[in-house]
Design an enzyme around this catalytic site. Structure first.
Site, PDB file in Angstrom:
ATOM      1  N   LYS A 168       0.831  -1.198   0.000  1.00  0.00           N
ATOM      2  CA  LYS A 168       0.000   0.000   0.000  1.00  0.00           C
ATOM      3  C   LYS A 168       0.866   1.249   0.000  1.00  0.00           C
ATOM      4  O   LYS A 168       1.950   1.253   0.592  1.00  0.00           O
ATOM      5  CB  LYS A 168      -0.844   0.049   1.291  1.00  0.00           C
ATOM      6  N   ARG A 217     -10.712 -11.097   1.378  1.00  0.00           N
ATOM      7  CA  ARG A 217     -11.607 -12.095   0.762  1.00  0.00           C
ATOM      8  C   ARG A 217     -10.960 -13.474   0.766  1.00  0.00           C
ATOM      9  O   ARG A 217     -11.652 -14.489   0.808  1.00  0.00           O
ATOM     10  CB  ARG A 217     -11.976 -11.639  -0.658  1.00  0.00           C
TER      11      ARG A 217
HETATM   12  N1  BES Z   1      -8.211  -3.509   4.177  1.00  0.00           N
HETATM   13  C1  BES Z   1      -8.344  -3.046   2.844  1.00  0.00           C
HETATM   14  C2  BES Z   1      -9.622  -2.240   2.616  1.00  0.00           C
HETATM   15  C3  BES Z   1      -9.748  -0.939   3.360  1.00  0.00           C
HETATM   16  C4  BES Z   1      -9.413   0.263   2.742  1.00  0.00           C
HETATM   17  C5  BES Z   1     -10.265  -0.926   4.624  1.00  0.00           C
HETATM   18  C6  BES Z   1      -9.558   1.437   3.424  1.00  0.00           C
HETATM   19  C7  BES Z   1     -10.417   0.267   5.297  1.00  0.00           C
HETATM   20  C8  BES Z   1     -10.082   1.448   4.701  1.00  0.00           C
HETATM   21  C9  BES Z   1      -8.400  -4.226   1.883  1.00  0.00           C
HETATM   22  O1  BES Z   1      -7.648  -5.330   2.259  1.00  0.00           O
HETATM   23  C10 BES Z   1      -7.829  -3.772   0.577  1.00  0.00           C
HETATM   24  O2  BES Z   1      -6.695  -3.420   0.558  1.00  0.00           O
HETATM   25  N2  BES Z   1      -8.655  -3.779  -0.471  1.00  0.00           N
HETATM   26  C11 BES Z   1      -8.220  -3.401  -1.766  1.00  0.00           C
HETATM   27  C12 BES Z   1      -8.772  -4.413  -2.751  1.00  0.00           C
HETATM   28  C13 BES Z   1      -8.146  -4.332  -4.121  1.00  0.00           C
HETATM   29  C14 BES Z   1      -6.687  -4.686  -4.071  1.00  0.00           C
HETATM   30  C15 BES Z   1      -8.899  -5.280  -5.045  1.00  0.00           C
HETATM   31  C16 BES Z   1      -8.734  -2.004  -2.070  1.00  0.00           C
HETATM   32  O3  BES Z   1      -9.836  -1.667  -1.649  1.00  0.00           O
HETATM   33  O4  BES Z   1      -8.017  -1.246  -2.700  1.00  0.00           O
HETATM   34 MN    MN Z   2      -5.625  -5.213   1.694  1.00  0.00          MN
END
Ligand code: BES
Ligand code: MN
Ligand code: ZN
Length: 466
Positions: A240, A314
């Site tokens: 990230k 997921r």
């Molecule tokens: N934990 C994150 C989602 C999230 C984002 C929670 C902001 C709380 C606040 C999740 O694991 C994630 O990173 N999701 C990705 C999915 C993508 C890679 C398909 C996202 O939302 O960018």
């Molecule tokens: Mn994630």
């Protein structure tokens, strides 16, 4: 409106009921009405009461009283001597709202899970038996939200999967009818997703199963709650960006909510059997981390091609949902997860996305959320979007193109099995940037209050409800 009268102690009474001295005249001279949860203070030097605090009740419904309670507890701040006297003749909903507002608004993160403190929110009544039920519901609800907030606010340096599982064990201890099972190491053999996501961390994954079985209810309905338990989400090798990672200790908010709600159901003696499943892992970076292109075999034997290690939620949830379908004979499965940033893109900061093929269940959950002060909005799962999930080397890809929150729901759909189900993407409402009504800055404990509300509507039998 309510007033808080300071004559040594602090009392809350409804305006019009008790207006000692010349307070009534002063109130009559005040301009306009207060907004919901708005506070104004009348200082009255050298007079009794010496201070009058007015709080807007909105429509006077439970939500209005909740907002007022939260505003009052903030205004009282650290007044050690405050006692809140329940207004005589208040409805059960009003008292529940007031109590929840006082307790939820008075939450502060300290370094260990704590029950709602008394202090400024010490509630007394001339007629305690009348409010017993409303107060018990409020206390169970607030206690659940406090625990969920405490777990979520805990720094990830302390909050390893092992630590989280130990908290579940500790909370279950001494509660009759509540049992816990924690799987680790080789016991996780069939949980290929959980093992893959946890592989990069020095703190290995756990799978905690917390159960409440009501005594004396023959073949009770079995509700399975599944909560995402990523104790920190770096994104893994698909790392990230700096700002997006800052709050990722909160990525176990779903697990916190399902654990807290299950304990609350036990405390309230609800006549339903509840099993909370929490796949717990840290999505870390390291030489052993799972990679883009890896193929993962889930609990049900199906496979996912990892196309972005930041779509880890997921992957661990798939195992937990497949485990529930295969081993637990659920009558209902509810999944809660801080799953996608797209939740906030679609619905903003205070609304979770609700997915379910079942209209009645979706409506009942949304109603419970509205009553509890945790809002949801139902989004669709268009069947033709499954084309995005296609993989050349596995049954599906983990991070398809298409709308993020919707695609995550479509990914999870495969794993739910035959029982009625709903999935809640609660990324957005899991955190508050500042105090806001019953929410306090930081973790909101989102989902705990809604679940307690919803579970309280279910009776024990398998035929009706849901
Ligand atoms: N934990 C994150 C989602 C999230 C984002 C929670 C902001 C709380 C606040 C999740 O694991 C994630 O990173 N999701 C990705 C999915 C993508 C890679 C398909 C996202 O939302 O960018
Ligand atoms: Mn994630
Ligand atoms: Zn995540």
């Amino acid at each position: 409106m309510t007033e808080v009268l300071d004559d040594q102690r602090t009392w809350v009474v409804p305006v019009g009921e008790v207006l000692p001295g010349d307070v009534g005249a002063e109130l009559a001279a005040l301009p306009g009405a207060l907004g919901t949860g708005e506070i104004t203070v009348l200082p009255r030097p050298l007079r009794r009461p010496s201070r009058v605090l007015l709080a807007g009740l909105g429509d006077g419904d439970e939500a209005g009283w909740r907002a007022a309670g939260a505003a009052i507890v903030r205004a009282l701040a650290d007044d050690e001597h405050a006692q809140i006297k329940i207004p005589d003749g208040a409805s059960e909903a009003a008292v529940r709202g007031l109590a929840e507002g006082l307790w939820l608004g008075g939450y502060r993160y300290r370094d260990a899970p704590t029950p709602p403190r008394s202090g400024p929110a010490d509630l007394i009544s001339d007629n305690p038996s009348r409010y017993e039920r409303g107060l018990a519901q409020a206390r169970a609800t607030a206690t659940a939200a406090w625990l969920a907030r405490d777990l979520t606010n805990t720094p990830a340096s302390l909050k390893t999967p092992e630590w989280f599982a130990a908290q579940v064990v500790a909370e279950a201890a001494g509660r009759p009818g509540v049992t816990v099972k924690v799987l680790a190491g080789a016991e996780l053999e069939r949980f290929g997703g959980l093992r893959a996501v946890g592989a990069g961390s020095v703190s290995p994954p756990r799978f905690a199963e917390l159960s409440w079985t009501p005594p004396g209810v023959p073949s009770p309905r079995h509700v399975v709650l599944v909560g995402k338990g990523i104790t920190f989400d770096t994104g893994g090798i698909s790392i990230k960006p700096r700002d997006a990672m800052k709050l990722m200790k909160k990525d176990m908010g779903g697990a916190a909510a399902v654990v807290a709600a299950t304990l609350a159901a036990a405390d309230l003696g609800l006549p339903v059997r509840i099993t909370a499943l929490t796949p717990l892992a840290e999505n870390a970076i390291g030489g052993a981390a799972f990679r883009p292109g890896d193929v993962i075999t889930h609990y049900d034997g199906s496979t996912s091609e990892n196309t972005n290690s930041d779509a880890e939620g997921r992957i661990v949830l798939a195992d937990a949902l497949a485990y529930a379908a295969a081993e637990l004979k659920p009558d209902l499965v509810l999944n809660l997860a801080t799953l996608t940033g797209a939740n906030a893109v679609a619905l903003g900061k205070r609304t979770a996305a609700l997915y379910s093929p079942d209209d009645e269940l979706a409506a009942a959950l949304a109603a419970a959320g509205d009553a509890a002060g945790e809002r949801m909005w139902r989004l669709p799962m268009p069947g033709d979007y499954v084309e995005y999930l296609r993989s050349d080397i596995a049954d599906r890809v983990s991070a398809p193109s298409g709308p993020g929150s919707v695609m995550a729901a479509l990914f999870l759909r495969d794993f739910f099995g035959a029982a009625p189900w709903a999935h809640l993407d609660m990324s957005a409402p899991s955190w508050a940037e500042a105090h806001d009504g019953a929410l306090t800055k930081g973790a909101t404990g989102w989902g705990a209050r809604m679940l307690v509300r919803y579970l309280s509507t279910l009776d024990g039998g398998q035929q009706s409800g849901a």
